[in-house]
Design a protein around this motif. Structure first.
Motif, PDB file in Angstrom:
ATOM      1  N   SER A   1       1.027  -1.126   0.378  1.00 18.12           N
ATOM      2  CA  SER A   1       0.132  -0.096  -0.008  1.00 18.12           C
ATOM      3  C   SER A   1       0.531   1.021   0.031  1.00 18.12           C
ATOM      4  O   SER A   1       2.189   1.320   0.878  1.00 18.12           O
ATOM      5  CB  SER A   1      -0.611  -0.053   1.312  1.00 18.12           C
ATOM      6  OG  SER A   1      -1.522   1.420   0.698  1.00 18.12           O
ATOM      7  N   TRP A   2       0.194   1.886  -1.112  1.00 20.84           N
ATOM      8  CA  TRP A   2       1.236   3.212  -1.186  1.00 20.84           C
ATOM      9  C   TRP A   2       0.222   4.474  -0.370  1.00 20.84           C
ATOM     10  O   TRP A   2       1.735   5.370   0.180  1.00 20.84           O
ATOM     11  CB  TRP A   2       1.549   4.217  -2.724  1.00 20.84           C
ATOM     12  CG  TRP A   2       2.389   3.151  -3.661  1.00 20.84           C
ATOM     13  CD1 TRP A   2       1.838   2.458  -4.220  1.00 20.84           C
ATOM     14  CD2 TRP A   2       3.711   2.966  -3.344  1.00 20.84           C
ATOM     15  NE1 TRP A   2       2.955   1.775  -5.212  1.00 20.84           N
ATOM     16  CE2 TRP A   2       4.534   1.970  -4.007  1.00 20.84           C
ATOM     17  CE3 TRP A   2       4.405   3.359  -2.078  1.00 20.84           C
ATOM     18  CZ2 TRP A   2       5.313   1.745  -4.342  1.00 20.84           C
ATOM     19  CZ3 TRP A   2       5.947   3.132  -2.447  1.00 20.84           C
ATOM     20  CH2 TRP A   2       6.341   2.380  -3.506  1.00 20.84           C
ATOM     21  N   THR A   3      -0.328   4.360   0.938  1.00 21.18           N
ATOM     22  CA  THR A   3      -1.203   4.330   1.629  1.00 21.18           C
ATOM     23  C   THR A   3      -0.794   6.018   2.207  1.00 21.18           C
ATOM     24  O   THR A   3      -0.260   7.271   2.554  1.00 21.18           O
ATOM     25  CB  THR A   3      -2.438   4.821   2.036  1.00 21.18           C
ATOM     26  OG1 THR A   3      -3.353   3.749   1.203  1.00 21.18           O
ATOM     27  CG2 THR A   3      -3.280   6.101   2.459  1.00 21.18           C
ATOM     28  N   PRO A   4       0.337   5.244   3.814  1.00 20.46           N
ATOM     29  CA  PRO A   4       1.119   5.931   4.378  1.00 20.46           C
ATOM     30  C   PRO A   4       2.841   6.477   3.819  1.00 20.46           C
ATOM     31  O   PRO A   4       3.316   6.503   4.612  1.00 20.46           O
ATOM     32  CB  PRO A   4       1.285   4.171   5.631  1.00 20.46           C
ATOM     33  CG  PRO A   4       1.371   3.712   5.183  1.00 20.46           C
ATOM     34  CD  PRO A   4       0.402   3.659   3.509  1.00 20.46           C
ATOM     35  N   VAL A   5       3.143   5.610   2.159  1.00 17.17           N
ATOM     36  CA  VAL A   5       4.869   6.331   2.116  1.00 17.17           C
ATOM     37  C   VAL A   5       4.226   7.652   1.371  1.00 17.17           C
ATOM     38  O   VAL A   5       4.144   7.967   0.274  1.00 17.17           O
ATOM     39  CB  VAL A   5       5.335   5.129   1.114  1.00 17.17           C
ATOM     40  CG1 VAL A   5       6.191   5.491   0.970  1.00 17.17           C
ATOM     41  CG2 VAL A   5       5.152   3.668   1.663  1.00 17.17           C
ATOM     42  N   ASP A   6       4.906   7.777   2.004  1.00 18.13           N
ATOM     43  CA  ASP A   6       5.518   9.915   1.327  1.00 18.13           C
ATOM     44  C   ASP A   6       6.374  10.034  -0.049  1.00 18.13           C
ATOM     45  O   ASP A   6       6.684  10.519  -0.547  1.00 18.13           O
ATOM     46  CB  ASP A   6       5.362  10.829   2.182  1.00 18.13           C
ATOM     47  CG  ASP A   6       5.576  12.414   1.834  1.00 18.13           C
ATOM     48  OD1 ASP A   6       4.054  12.847   0.939  1.00 18.13           O
ATOM     49  OD2 ASP A   6       6.405  12.917   1.696  1.00 18.13           O
ATOM     50  N   ARG A   7       7.835   9.185   0.898  1.00 22.74           N
ATOM     51  CA  ARG A   7       8.849   9.021   0.347  1.00 22.74           C
ATOM     52  C   ARG A   7       9.876   7.922   0.663  1.00 22.74           C
ATOM     53  O   ARG A   7       9.578   6.895   1.289  1.00 22.74           O
ATOM     54  CB  ARG A   7       9.704  10.976   0.331  1.00 22.74           C
ATOM     55  CG  ARG A   7      10.208  10.495   1.561  1.00 22.74           C
ATOM     56  CD  ARG A   7      10.979  11.615   1.847  1.00 22.74           C
ATOM     57  NE  ARG A   7       9.759  13.154   1.880  1.00 22.74           N
ATOM     58  CZ  ARG A   7       9.769  13.422   2.883  1.00 22.74           C
ATOM     59  NH1 ARG A   7       9.505  13.175   4.247  1.00 22.74           N
ATOM     60  NH2 ARG A   7       8.883  14.342   2.544  1.00 22.74           N
ATOM     61  N   MET A   8      10.808   7.697   0.109  1.00 19.50           N
ATOM     62  CA  MET A   8      11.901   6.391  -0.311  1.00 19.50           C
ATOM     63  C   MET A   8      13.139   6.980  -0.625  1.00 19.50           C
ATOM     64  O   MET A   8      12.662   7.397  -1.641  1.00 19.50           O
ATOM     65  CB  MET A   8      11.049   4.957  -0.448  1.00 19.50           C
ATOM     66  CG  MET A   8      11.624   5.182  -2.017  1.00 19.50           C
ATOM     67  SD  MET A   8      10.362   4.021  -2.666  1.00 19.50           S
ATOM     68  CE  MET A   8      11.432   2.502  -1.894  1.00 19.50           C
ATOM     69  N   ARG A   9      13.687   6.211   0.056  1.00 23.20           N
ATOM     70  CA  ARG A   9      15.480   6.116  -0.118  1.00 23.20           C
ATOM     71  C   ARG A   9      15.207   4.293  -0.885  1.00 23.20           C
ATOM     72  O   ARG A   9      15.224   3.577   0.188  1.00 23.20           O
ATOM     73  CB  ARG A   9      15.846   5.948   0.714  1.00 23.20           C
ATOM     74  CG  ARG A   9      17.696   5.959   0.644  1.00 23.20           C
ATOM     75  CD  ARG A   9      18.334   6.116   1.676  1.00 23.20           C
ATOM     76  NE  ARG A   9      19.614   5.914   1.227  1.00 23.20           N
ATOM     77  CZ  ARG A   9      20.769   7.691   0.844  1.00 23.20           C
ATOM     78  NH1 ARG A   9      19.835   8.494   0.187  1.00 23.20           N
ATOM     79  NH2 ARG A   9      21.818   7.415   0.394  1.00 23.20           N
ATOM     80  N   ASN A  10      16.062   4.338  -2.085  1.00 19.53           N
ATOM     81  CA  ASN A  10      15.766   3.094  -2.275  1.00 19.53           C
ATOM     82  C   ASN A  10      16.985   2.474  -2.641  1.00 19.53           C
ATOM     83  O   ASN A  10      17.461   0.884  -2.671  1.00 19.53           O
ATOM     84  CB  ASN A  10      15.962   3.024  -4.515  1.00 19.53           C
ATOM     85  CG  ASN A  10      16.738   3.925  -4.735  1.00 19.53           C
ATOM     86  OD1 ASN A  10      17.437   4.646  -4.115  1.00 19.53           O
ATOM     87  ND2 ASN A  10      17.146   3.226  -5.849  1.00 19.53           N
ATOM     88  N   CYS A  11      17.983   3.290  -1.352  1.00 18.07           N
ATOM     89  CA  CYS A  11      19.356   1.812  -1.460  1.00 18.07           C
ATOM     90  C   CYS A  11      20.006   2.095  -0.246  1.00 18.07           C
ATOM     91  O   CYS A  11      19.265   3.457   1.200  1.00 18.07           O
ATOM     92  CB  CYS A  11      20.594   2.514  -2.099  1.00 18.07           C
ATOM     93  SG  CYS A  11      20.363   4.220  -2.535  1.00 18.07           S
TER      94      CYS A  11
END
Length: 188
Positions: free
Chosen positions: A178-188
Motif C-alpha cells: 500500500s502506498w497510502t502511508p508512504v510519502d518518500r523512499m530511499r531506494n538504497c
C-alpha cells in the motif's frame, strides 16, 4: 483513376491525423510533439489527454522533464505512465520504451515502484541511489520490486521523514503493498 483514389485516401488520412493532433492539443494543452506521438500510437484524443494530465501532475509535484507523452525523467529515476485499465505503459514515441520495470520484474540495479497491485500500472524506475517522493495520487494498493545489488535494503518513509518500512534485502518484492502511508523512499 486508381491512383487518384489512392492519393485521395492518403490525403484524407493525413488530414484526419492532423485533426486528431489538433483536437488532442486543443483539449488538453498537450505539446504538439507528444500529441503526434499519441496519434501515431493509435490513441484517441481522450487517451492522449489522460496521459498528459497524469504527466502534468507528476511534473508539478515532482519536477523533472517530460521526454515522451507517457514518460517523465527525474534525477536518477524515470516515471512511465500507463493508461487506466492497462497493466503496463505502452511504447509511445521514438526511444521512449524503458523496460527496466516492465512485467513486474525490476532489472538488475533497479528498484521499481508500481502504482497498482501485482506490479502493474504506471511505475517509477529508481536506478540511482537517492531519496524519491512518492506521488500524492498514489494511494491505496500498489507494489514494488527491489533488484538492486545483492543485500540492498530500501526504506519507505512517512510525511515526517520517519522510516515506516524497510524492505527485505534485494532481491525482494511485494505484489500487494500500500502506498497510502508512504510519502518518500530511499531506494538504497
Amino acid at each position: 483513376m486508381r491512383r487518384t483514389g489512392f492519393l485521395g485516401a492518403v490525403l484524407l488520412s493525413v488530414v484526419l491525423c492532423v485533426a486528431g493532433v489538433a483536437a488532442a492539443t486543443a483539449t488538453t494543452n498537450v505539446d504538439r510533439k507528444f500529441a503526434a506521438q499519441g496519434t501515431a500510437a493509435g490513441l484517441t484524443a481522450d487517451q492522449i489527454g489522460t496521459l498528459q494530465a497524469e504527466a502534468d501532475g507528476y511534473l508539478r509535484e515532482l519536477g523533472g522533464k517530460q521526454v515522451a507523452l507517457n514518460r517523465v525523467e527525474l534525477d536518477g529515476a524515470t516515471i512511465r505512465i500507463a493508461l487506466p485499465g492497462e497493466t503496463q505503459p505502452r511504447q509511445i514515441g521514438p526511444g521512449a520504451l524503458d523496460v527496466n520495470c516492465d512485467g513486474g520484474y525490476a532489472d538488475y540495479r533497479h528498484f521499481c515502484a508500481y502504482r497498482g497491485k501485482s506490479f502493474t500500472g504506471s511505475h517509477i524506475d529508481m536506478y540511482a541511489c537517492g531519496v524519491y517522493d512518492i506521488p500524492e495520487s498514489w494511494v491505496g494498493p500498489g507494489s514494488w520490486d527491489n533488484n538492486q545489488t545483492k543485500g540492498t535494503v530500501a526504506q519507505m518513509m512517512n510525511d515526517a521523514g520517519k522510516v515506516i518500512y524497510r524492505t527485505p534485502p534485494a532481491r525482494s518484492g511485494d505484489p500487494n503493498g500500500s502506498w497510502t502511508p508512504v510519502d518518500r523512499m530511499r531506494n538504497c
